[in-house]
Structure formats: structure tokens, C-alpha cells
Design a protein around this motif. Structure first.
Motif, short mmCIF file in Angstrom:
data_model
loop_
_atom_site.label_atom_id
_atom_site.label_comp_id
_atom_site.label_asym_id
_atom_site.label_seq_id
_atom_site.Cartn_x
_atom_site.Cartn_y
_atom_site.Cartn_z
N VAL A 2 -3.51 28.20 5.78
CA VAL A 2 -4.12 26.65 5.48
C VAL A 2 -3.66 26.52 3.98
N ARG A 3 -3.08 25.31 3.61
CA ARG A 3 -2.39 24.73 2.43
C ARG A 3 -3.29 23.27 2.23
N ILE A 4 -3.79 23.26 0.82
CA ILE A 4 -4.32 22.16 0.60
C ILE A 4 -3.74 21.28 -0.54
N GLY A 5 -3.54 20.13 -0.21
CA GLY A 5 -3.12 19.30 -1.36
C GLY A 5 -3.84 17.90 -1.47
N LYS A 6 -3.35 17.02 -2.07
CA LYS A 6 -4.13 15.70 -2.48
C LYS A 6 -3.41 14.56 -1.72
N LYS A 31 0.96 -1.29 -0.06
CA LYS A 31 -0.22 0.08 -0.23
C LYS A 31 0.86 1.32 -0.01
N ALA A 32 0.63 2.32 -0.79
CA ALA A 32 1.41 3.42 -0.81
C ALA A 32 0.37 4.52 -0.45
N ARG A 33 1.09 5.53 0.40
CA ARG A 33 0.50 6.55 0.65
C ARG A 33 1.11 7.94 0.26
N ILE A 34 0.38 8.76 -0.61
CA ILE A 34 0.96 9.75 -1.56
C ILE A 34 0.40 11.03 -1.03
N THR A 35 1.16 11.91 -0.51
CA THR A 35 0.70 13.24 -0.32
C THR A 35 1.36 14.32 -1.39
N VAL A 36 0.56 14.98 -2.25
CA VAL A 36 0.87 16.08 -3.02
C VAL A 36 0.45 17.40 -2.70
N MET A 37 1.49 18.21 -2.46
CA MET A 37 1.05 19.49 -1.97
C MET A 37 1.94 20.55 -2.95
N PRO A 38 1.03 21.88 -2.89
CA PRO A 38 1.45 23.02 -3.76
C PRO A 38 3.00 23.42 -3.15
N LYS A 39 4.04 23.54 -3.92
CA LYS A 39 5.19 24.15 -3.32
C LYS A 39 4.87 25.29 -2.50
N ARG A 40 5.92 25.57 -1.51
CA ARG A 40 5.79 26.65 -0.77
C ARG A 40 6.02 27.91 -1.36
N THR A 41 6.60 27.96 -2.49
CA THR A 41 6.75 29.26 -3.10
C THR A 41 5.63 29.57 -4.28
N VAL A 42 4.76 28.77 -4.23
CA VAL A 42 3.67 28.78 -5.22
C VAL A 42 2.41 29.04 -4.27
N LEU A 43 1.34 30.18 -4.92
CA LEU A 43 0.14 30.54 -4.41
C LEU A 43 -0.51 29.49 -4.18
N VAL A 92 6.08 21.06 -11.70
CA VAL A 92 6.44 22.63 -11.63
C VAL A 92 5.98 23.24 -10.17
N ILE A 93 4.73 22.96 -10.27
CA ILE A 93 4.07 23.57 -8.92
C ILE A 93 3.76 22.93 -7.60
N GLU A 94 4.15 21.47 -7.76
CA GLU A 94 3.76 20.85 -6.43
C GLU A 94 4.94 19.64 -6.25
N GLU A 95 5.01 19.37 -4.87
CA GLU A 95 5.85 18.39 -4.54
C GLU A 95 5.33 17.26 -3.96
N TYR A 96 5.64 16.34 -3.92
CA TYR A 96 5.03 15.01 -3.53
C TYR A 96 5.97 14.14 -2.24
N ARG A 97 5.55 13.33 -1.68
CA ARG A 97 6.25 12.45 -0.90
C ARG A 97 5.26 11.17 -0.64
N PHE A 98 5.85 10.06 -0.42
CA PHE A 98 5.01 8.92 -0.04
C PHE A 98 5.72 7.95 0.66
N GLU A 99 5.00 6.99 1.40
CA GLU A 99 5.56 6.05 2.32
C GLU A 99 4.63 4.58 1.70
N ILE A 100 5.42 3.52 1.71
CA ILE A 100 4.78 2.18 1.14
C ILE A 100 4.96 1.41 2.32
N THR A 101 3.77 0.61 2.61
CA THR A 101 3.82 -0.27 3.86
C THR A 101 3.29 -1.55 3.05
N PRO A 102 3.92 -2.81 3.74
CA PRO A 102 3.41 -4.24 3.20
C PRO A 102 1.87 -4.32 3.21
#
Lengths: 80, 80
Positions: A36-40, A2-14, A70-80
């Protein structure tokens, strides 16, 4: 796996969606809200048992489809 | 304090956005993808030093504005 992925607008982006939610919260009386910052957030079930394969797959998927580098950064974690 | 909030469609509710992304990933060649569910991730900066106040505030905000309790569920963590 299972992967849990967070996609957020970059800090430098409105983040207009975040700004709108901040104002809505303020008008509801939530005065302690400073920012407040909102991502997926994505939960992805993967049909592989190998951690390295899963990691490479998710990284490729993030770069090709799930985020706009260009405008977003992502991070993820994977668990068995 | 900082709150990290995840809002996801309930398991019993269809997630058309997740389905669309799953199909898009498949057509890009990601055949190991079994299921995708998509929700929101919010980072909220709070102007309070009290953990209990922050927790109550975020819980109220989730119920009143940030989630739709009929079709979504939320979870959050708060860090100083």
C-alpha cells in the motif's frame, strides 16, 4: 478549468503511512494485500480559460507548495 | 492486480485542509485559484488474478478502513 493533482511518495522513499495501513488491512483479514502506498489527491478549480496558463500555474503550485520534491512526485491532468 | 483509490471529503462537508491550502496559494500569488479540495490517493497491490475478487476486496477495505463513509466518498479503478 479543473486540475486533478496526485502527489505520491517517491518509490525510493519509505511510506510509513502506507505500511501502517497495510498492516491494519492484514489484521482485518485482507490477506491479499501485498503493498500500500498513500499520497494526496487535490481537486483545484481555476479561474482561467487557457490550458497553457492553467498547466503552468499548477506545475508552479506543485513545486512551491503542494509537493515536497525531495521525497514526493506529482502528476496532474487539467480539464475544461 | 493494482487498485487506485481516491478518497475525498463529501461536497456537503467542510474541507479545512483544502481551505488552508487555497489561502496559502493565494498568499503566494496564485490568484486564479477558486477552490481546493484535498483527499487521499492510495495505490494498492493485490495478490489476486480475479477482477471480481479484487473489486469486492477493495470495496470492503474502503468501507471498513480506508474511508469514513459519514464524511468521505471513495472511487477506485482496478487494473491487471
Amino acid at each position: 478549468m479543473k486540475a486533478r493533482i496526485t502527489v505520491m511518495p517517491k518509490r525510493t522513499v519509505l511510506d510509513p503511512q502506507g505500511k501502517a495501513v497495510k498492516h491494519a488491512l492484514e489484521s482485518l483479514g485482507f490477506r491479499e494485500v501485498r503493498d500500500v502506498r498513500i499520497g494526496k489527491f487535490l481537486e483545484v478549480d481555476l479561474d482561467t480559460g487557457d490550458m497553457e496558463t492553467a498547466r503552468r500555474l499548477v506545475d508552479n503550485a506543485c513545486q512551491q507548495l503542494l509537493s515536497n520534491p525531495v521525497i514526493e512526485e506529482y502528476r496532474f491532468e487539467i480539464t475544461p
